[in-house]
Design an enzyme around this catalytic site. Sequence first.
Site, PDB file in Angstrom:
ATOM      1  N   HIS A 121       0.824  -1.152  -0.042  1.00 59.67           N
ATOM      2  CA  HIS A 121       0.067  -0.136   0.263  1.00 59.67           C
ATOM      3  C   HIS A 121       0.729   1.354   0.097  1.00 59.67           C
ATOM      4  CE1 HIS A 121      -4.111  -1.933   0.820  1.00 59.67           C
ATOM      5  NE2 HIS A 121      -3.201  -3.278   1.057  1.00 59.67           N
ATOM      6  N   ASP A 154      -5.336   6.131   2.203  1.00 57.69           N
ATOM      7  CA  ASP A 154      -5.250   4.000   2.514  1.00 57.69           C
ATOM      8  C   ASP A 154      -6.878   4.458   3.107  1.00 57.69           C
ATOM      9  OD1 ASP A 154      -4.027   1.642   1.576  1.00 57.69           O
ATOM     10  OD2 ASP A 154      -5.389   1.255   2.884  1.00 57.69           O
ATOM     11  N   TRP A 156      -1.321  -7.420  -6.071  1.00 58.34           N
ATOM     12  CA  TRP A 156      -1.658  -6.828  -7.659  1.00 58.34           C
ATOM     13  C   TRP A 156      -0.041  -5.881  -7.944  1.00 58.34           C
ATOM     14  CZ3 TRP A 156      -3.952  -6.819 -11.383  1.00 58.34           C
ATOM     15  CH2 TRP A 156      -3.831  -6.014 -12.209  1.00 58.34           C
ATOM     16  N   SER A 190       3.145  -6.769  -7.258  1.00 59.18           N
ATOM     17  CA  SER A 190       3.515  -7.727  -8.072  1.00 59.18           C
ATOM     18  C   SER A 190       2.763  -7.571  -9.425  1.00 59.18           C
ATOM     19  CB  SER A 190       3.814  -8.724  -7.365  1.00 59.18           C
ATOM     20  OG  SER A 190       4.449  -8.324  -6.358  1.00 59.18           O
ATOM     21  N   GLU A 219       3.558  -5.091 -11.366  1.00 57.16           N
ATOM     22  CA  GLU A 219       4.959  -4.746 -11.469  1.00 57.16           C
ATOM     23  C   GLU A 219       5.682  -5.353 -12.956  1.00 57.16           C
ATOM     24  OE1 GLU A 219       6.224  -4.697  -7.988  1.00 57.16           O
ATOM     25  OE2 GLU A 219       5.084  -2.958  -7.429  1.00 57.16           O
ATOM     26  N   ALA A 242      -6.186 -12.417   0.362  1.00 55.01           N
ATOM     27  CA  ALA A 242      -6.361 -11.520   0.023  1.00 55.01           C
ATOM     28  C   ALA A 242      -7.166 -10.950  -1.296  1.00 55.01           C
ATOM     29  CB  ALA A 242      -5.863 -10.692   0.000  1.00 55.01           C
ATOM     30  N   GLN A 300      -5.999 -11.959  -4.051  1.00 57.02           N
ATOM     31  CA  GLN A 300      -4.983 -12.789  -5.209  1.00 57.02           C
ATOM     32  C   GLN A 300      -5.691 -13.681  -5.751  1.00 57.02           C
ATOM     33  OE1 GLN A 300      -1.926 -13.543  -1.996  1.00 57.02           O
ATOM     34  NE2 GLN A 300      -1.410 -12.055  -1.788  1.00 57.02           N
TER      35      GLN A 300
HETATM   36  N1  UDP Z   1       8.486  -6.234  -2.787  1.00 55.52           N
HETATM   37  C1  UDP Z   1       9.964  -5.739  -2.965  1.00 55.52           C
HETATM   38  N2  UDP Z   1      10.702  -6.808  -2.514  1.00 55.52           N
HETATM   39  C2  UDP Z   1      10.080  -7.606  -2.212  1.00 55.52           C
HETATM   40  C3  UDP Z   1       8.811  -8.110  -0.995  1.00 55.52           C
HETATM   41  C4  UDP Z   1       8.040  -7.066  -1.761  1.00 55.52           C
HETATM   42  O1  UDP Z   1      10.137  -4.897  -3.929  1.00 55.52           O
HETATM   43  O2  UDP Z   1      11.007  -8.719  -1.777  1.00 55.52           O
HETATM   44  C5  UDP Z   1       7.479  -5.030  -3.071  1.00 55.52           C
HETATM   45  C6  UDP Z   1       7.300  -5.770  -4.991  1.00 55.52           C
HETATM   46  O3  UDP Z   1       7.082  -4.774  -5.733  1.00 55.52           O
HETATM   47  C7  UDP Z   1       5.900  -5.038  -4.386  1.00 55.52           C
HETATM   48  C8  UDP Z   1       4.974  -4.896  -3.253  1.00 55.52           C
HETATM   49  O4  UDP Z   1       6.480  -4.919  -2.490  1.00 55.52           O
HETATM   50  O5  UDP Z   1       5.146  -3.484  -5.057  1.00 55.52           O
HETATM   51  C9  UDP Z   1       4.199  -6.111  -2.377  1.00 55.52           C
HETATM   52  O6  UDP Z   1       3.196  -5.932  -2.923  1.00 55.52           O
HETATM   53  P1  UDP Z   1       2.377  -7.019  -3.557  1.00 55.52           P
HETATM   54  O7  UDP Z   1       0.517  -6.175  -3.763  1.00 55.52           O
HETATM   55  O8  UDP Z   1       2.413  -7.186  -4.586  1.00 55.52           O
HETATM   56  O9  UDP Z   1       2.201  -7.939  -2.731  1.00 55.52           O
HETATM   57  P2  UDP Z   1       1.504  -8.024  -0.715  1.00 55.52           P
HETATM   58  O10 UDP Z   1       3.344  -7.986  -0.443  1.00 55.52           O
HETATM   59  O11 UDP Z   1       0.801  -7.010  -0.363  1.00 55.52           O
HETATM   60  O12 UDP Z   1       1.105  -8.833  -0.506  1.00 55.52           O
END
Ligand code: UDP
Length: 494
Positions: free
Chosen positions: A23, A128, A377, A379, A382, A397, A399
């Site tokens: 977030h 948020d 979301w 990832s 990205e 969630a 996913q």
């Molecule tokens: N991320 C990262 N390195 C890591 C783990 C996560 O840069 O080792 C970043 C990833 O690029 C993304 C965010 O953390 O921007 C994770 O958000 P996401 O919505 O994918 O998943 P969540 O961690 O909330 O389940």
Amino acid sequence: MNSTQCHINNLHFIFIPLMAPGHLLPMVDMAKLLARRKVKVTIITTPLNSIQFKSSIDREIQLGSQIQILHIKFPNVESGIPEGCESVDTLPSMDLMSNFYIALCKLKNPLENIFENLRPVPSCVISDKHISCVAEIAMKFKVPRIIFDGTNCFHLLCNHNLRNLKGSIPNEGKFVVPGMPDQIELRKCQLPGLFNPGENKKLNSFREEVREIEKYSYGIVVNSFEELEEEYVKEYKRVSGYKVWCVGPVSLCNNDKLDKVERGKKKINSNDESENKILNWLDLWPSNSVIYVCLGSLNRATPQQLKEVGLGLEATKRPFIWVLRGAYGKDEMDKWLIEEGFEERVKDRGFLIKGWAPQVLILSHKAIGVFLTHCGWNSTLEGICGGVPLVTFPMFAEQFYNEKVVVQVVKNGVSLGAQSAVHLGEEEKCVVVKKENVRDAIEKVMGEDEENEKIRESARKYGDLAKEALEEGGSSYHNMTQLIEDIMHVQGLC
Ligand code: UDP
């Protein structure tokens, strides 16, 4: 935009992100994009959270943006959260989630104090959706409150339609979600906690409160782009009646190498060579040959489950980068990785990152050929921006919704076949996917036949569309202009 530019300097947007990487990082990216459009921006967060993006904001300031960070103390002690934990990913146990939400409610007074003193007075607050105390503050200071939900319009529409179904979601078997532009089939056990409330009454009532307060926001900003989910954007706008601005993918604002290197890192160390090691290692491999595996910032997949992922990677006989979160099940994993010989067996083609990975940097390297993701979301987006096919392993969630976006809407990936969500804190319950699932799904997107090429083609196409959306003239660029102009109208600045 000329008449707009005359008064744009009077605009002041306030960003209040939730303290969790999924977030916080996109909201900081969004704040940077807005500040590049000559709007004044203030980001309010706690000291430990700001470490992750302070140097990137300093670089924006040097380039001419008017953007500042203001600190707020995180009420750890009063909320029963250990000192030093100021974000969801650093909580020692997911049992503390309801304490975390209590802490969020306690931010009301300190936030109000900050608002009293903000100059120029705020024109708009983007917060948020989980920080619901901002609603009252926005009302008191007569500032439009826009919420950031962290997901996409597919998710927003799906939740909207499922809420209308109420109790009639079948407990067993697949059902078709009504009112979706595609035939979307899900199982109840794959739905977010909202539709599978657990025993924790506090958490459930918190979810209800967030939902209730969401209704009174001025609009929603979404980290997505129209070309990706056009029908879902239109339909969500239609059924909700909300103002919706799709302004993503915001991670693309990190075009500077240092921004990619430092994004989300909790300790910025100028002598740290780890990123160069990763890049040098990636340089050794041909284009599109390396598997990248990362299951996000929050997951606590068990060692048992992780071993299946590792064995599946080993079975592909392909090079891979595998990100393992540092703490959870560490001793057992280390024993397996080191003493039981996994690391030794894959040493010629496996790169393990035990901790935080510079994900956006890795995904922008041409050697990456596939991303095995948990479908958070950010990832997912990205990966889409990187133009690589995805192998989807949703866990909790929303996913499973994001998996549908990938496999059915964008068609740039294949599923590992997980059948049911494993909610945070419930990971011990089961092993969801086996090593054969991992090996076979990766072969499906990396192998040579025509079907696989179609998936890779779609991945490349959406990678290009994502970049175009954010460029001047693109749909997300245009939507950000519309957002700015909307707030200027509301504030009587044009
Ligand atoms: N991320 C990262 N390195 C890591 C783990 C996560 O840069 O080792 C970043 C990833 O690029 C993304 C965010 O953390 O921007 C994770 O958000 P996401 O919505 O994918 O998943 P969540 O961690 O909330 O389940």
